[in-house]
Design a protein around this motif. Structure first.
Motif: not given
Length: 163
Positions: A16-29, A114-120
Motif C-alpha cells: 500500500a502507498p500508506v502503511r501505518l504500523i502500531f504495536a503493543r504488548e498485552v497480558s492476555a494470551p 508475570a506470564g505469557p501475553g500477546t504482542r498485538v
C-alpha cells in the motif's frame, strides 16, 4: 454517499502507498485477543471507542462498521487465521478520497509481566487521494493513540472476563 473501493487482496498490506504500523504488548494470551477481534465482532465498541457499531454480515464473511462522526464501512474478511492473524478490507465507505483500505491485526506470543501475553500489531494499509494520504501521515500520532487506547481497554476487558 457511499462509494466502492478497490478490491485489493492480502498483498496490499505490504504494498500500500500508506502503511501505518502500531504495536503493543498485552497480558492476555493470543487466543483471547483473537477471540475478541474475530469472534466477538459486536463487542468492538466496548473497547475501541472510535467504533460505535460493529456487526457481522454475510454469515460472518464480512462486517458492517460505524465510527464516531458518521463514517461507515462495509468490509470483507480476507483472513481469519486464529490465533495469529485477522485481516479485513473495506469494500464500501462514505469516507471521501479513499480508494483502498486493508487492516491487519497480527498476534504473537510475548512475555508480559508475570506470564505469557500477546504482542498485538495493527497495520493500517491504504490508498487514496493525495490530500487524504498526506492527512493520514500527519494524523499518524492520533491513529496511534487510538490504537494504544483501544488495546489498553481490550486488555482490561479481557482481564475482567478472565477473573
Amino acid at each position: 454517499m457511499a462509494h466502492r473501493l478497490s478490491p485489493v487482496g492480502l498483498d496490499f498490506v505490504a504494498s500500500a502507498p500508506v502503511r501505518l504500523i502500531f504495536a503493543r504488548e498485552v497480558s492476555a494470551p493470543p487466543e483471547a485477543v483473537y477471540a475478541a477481534l474475530a469472534d466477538d465482532v459486536t463487542g468492538w465498541p466496548r473497547w475501541f471507542t472510535a467504533v460505535t457499531l460493529c456487526r457481522p454480515t454475510g454469515g460472518g464473511t464480512g462486517r458492517e462498521v460505524r465510527l464516531k462522526g458518521g463514517t461507515r464501512f462495509q468490509e470483507s474478511i480476507l483472513a481469519a487465521d486464529g490465533p495469529e492473524r485477522y485481516v479485513y478490507r473495506v469494500d464500501q465507505t462514505n469516507a471521501p478520497g479513499l480508494r483502498a483500505l486493508v487492516e491487519e491485526w497480527r498476534l504473537s506470543p510475548a512475555d508480559v509481566g508475570a506470564g505469557p501475553g500477546t504482542r498485538v500489531q495493527w497495520t493500517f494499509a491504504m490508498d487514496g487521494a493525495a490530500p487524504l494520504r498526506g492527512a493520514l501521515k500527519l494524523g499518524r500520532a492520533g491513529l496511534g493513540r487510538a490504537f494504544r487506547d483501544a488495546v489498553t481497554a481490550l486488555e482490561k476487558r479481557l482481564a475482567a472476563q478472565a477473573a
